[in-house]
Design a protein around this motif. Structure first.
Motif, short mmCIF file in Angstrom:
data_model
loop_
_atom_site.label_atom_id
_atom_site.label_comp_id
_atom_site.label_asym_id
_atom_site.label_seq_id
_atom_site.Cartn_x
_atom_site.Cartn_y
_atom_site.Cartn_z
N ASN A 1 59.68 63.66 19.89
CA ASN A 1 61.04 63.16 19.79
C ASN A 1 61.14 61.81 19.07
N LYS A 2 60.00 61.28 18.63
CA LYS A 2 59.97 59.98 17.96
C LYS A 2 60.74 58.94 18.77
N ALA A 3 60.41 58.86 20.05
CA ALA A 3 61.14 58.00 20.98
C ALA A 3 60.20 56.99 21.62
N THR A 4 60.74 55.87 22.00
CA THR A 4 59.98 54.87 22.75
C THR A 4 59.85 55.34 24.20
N PRO A 5 58.91 54.76 24.97
CA PRO A 5 58.81 55.14 26.40
C PRO A 5 60.14 55.00 27.14
N ARG A 6 60.90 53.94 26.86
CA ARG A 6 62.19 53.78 27.53
C ARG A 6 63.15 54.90 27.14
N GLU A 7 63.16 55.26 25.86
CA GLU A 7 64.05 56.34 25.40
C GLU A 7 63.64 57.69 25.99
N ILE A 8 62.34 57.89 26.18
CA ILE A 8 61.90 59.13 26.84
C ILE A 8 62.45 59.19 28.24
N TYR A 9 62.38 58.06 28.96
CA TYR A 9 62.91 58.02 30.32
C TYR A 9 64.42 58.26 30.33
#
Length: 346
Positions: free
Chosen positions: A3-11
């Protein structure tokens, strides 16, 4: 990465996807069910050669004096009516038994008292004493059954473990592993200790049948104990045992995941001074085969000998189309039951 996301964005945006991915790889995520829409197994009807419907531990191998309270945890599915307990009495006396819930599904401690019974018993050995302990919880869960202290009475331990059943002793003094001496003995998780009775269930039997080990448990989404064992157990047998998935129409897949029972309660560490009595977890399936139903016959897809793993992944070079898939257990690593936690199909 996907998803090309940061850990915070994954959460914040992809938490459920992360949880389901972890479950796909057999990670322990407490209380989260498999809801993977790509898992074809969730669409199937489950049948089996048999399942364990009579919950009983009857092999009496070791007497245990009731110098303190003892307890056993067992699945309640759907209810309890009467429990028989094997005991010795040095004198005419009375024995009190209590049934507690555990509060939260992941807990292994007494939380709220549900029912108790007291029975007067005569002096004698190896008596099966029946206690009236009716409890019908709103949902399936574990019961924490406490046998109260009585120095005139001994109960019995079996040396044959029963999946889904655990034993506890209410220790009067701290009884923990080296390096854990700072624990607070007043905490219930410390006071109710398994150290002396690991893999030794107390002898008891239920008067009513249980659904705790029926075949559908391999499709309920849970890969770890959580208010119950969440696995299929066959009846004890020397013959092959099997569990099968059947779909309403043909499905196409090329990947099968199997999760076997490796007794997640066992304390396994890699320290050289800490060893089990066995080299392989006895509950693990040793020899098995995977079959599909084609043109009126079962065709073998995979055949495995000498398995020692909890999680097995089988990938096909070409997709298979079928209405039925079957896992046949030929031999375990020691237990009398075939024990399967989950099957997944993609």
């Amino acid at each position: 990465m996907e998803n090309k996301a940061t850990p915070r964005e994954i959460y914040e945006k992809h938490l459920k996807q992360l949880q389901q991915t972890l479950l796909w790889e057999d990670a322990s995520v407490i209380g989260i069910k498999n809801e993977d829409p790509a898992d074809l197994a969730l669409q199937a009807e489950v049948t089996a050669s048999s399942y364990l419907s009579r919950l009983a531990v009857e092999s009496a191998d070791e007497a245990f004096e009731l110098a303190t309270d003892v307890a056993f945890l067992m699945p309640v599915d759907p209810n309890i009516e009467k429990i028989q307990i094997l005991l010795d009495a040095a004198d005419d006396t009375s024995v009190e038994v209590e049934v507690w819930d555990t509060g939260r599904q992941e807990n292994y401690i007494p939380y709220q008292l549900q029912v108790r019974d007291v029975q007067t018993i005569k002096k004698g050995n190896k008596q099966w004493i029946e206690f009236n302990l009716p409890w019908s919880p709103e949902s399936t869960q574990n019961a924490f059954v406490v046998i109260k202290e009585n120095p005139s009475v001994s109960v019995y331990l079996s040396h044959q473990p029963m999946s889904g059943v655990l034993s506890f002793v209410r220790e009067k003094a701290l009884n923990v592993a080296r390096g854990m001496e700072s624990l607070n003995h007043d905490q219930l998780v410390v006071k109710w200790n398994m150290k002396r009775v690991v893999r030794k269930p107390f002898c008891f039997r239920l008067a009513t049948e249980t659904k705790a080990y029926e075949p559908a448990k391999i499709m309920d989404g849970y890969q770890r104990p959580y208010g119950g064992a969440h696995m299929w157990l066959s009846e004890p047998s020397k013959d092959d045992a099997w569990v099968a998935l059947k779909w309403d129409k043909e499905v196409e897949f090329n990947e099968i995941h199997i999760t076997f029972n490796d007794d997640v309660n066992e304390d396994l560490i890699n320290l050289h001074h800490h060893r089990t009595e066995f080299d392989v977890i006895p509950e693990l399936v040793r020899d098995y085969r995977l079959e599909v139903f084609e043109k009126g016959n079962w065709r073998i897809l995979f055949e495995v000998k000498g398995n020692r793993q909890r999680k097995r992944k089988h990938t096909l070079e070409n997709d298979v189309r079928t209405e039925q898939l079957r896992l046949v257990v030929e031999q375990t690593n020691g237990t009398a039951y075939a024990e399967i936690v989950e099957i997944r199909v993609r």
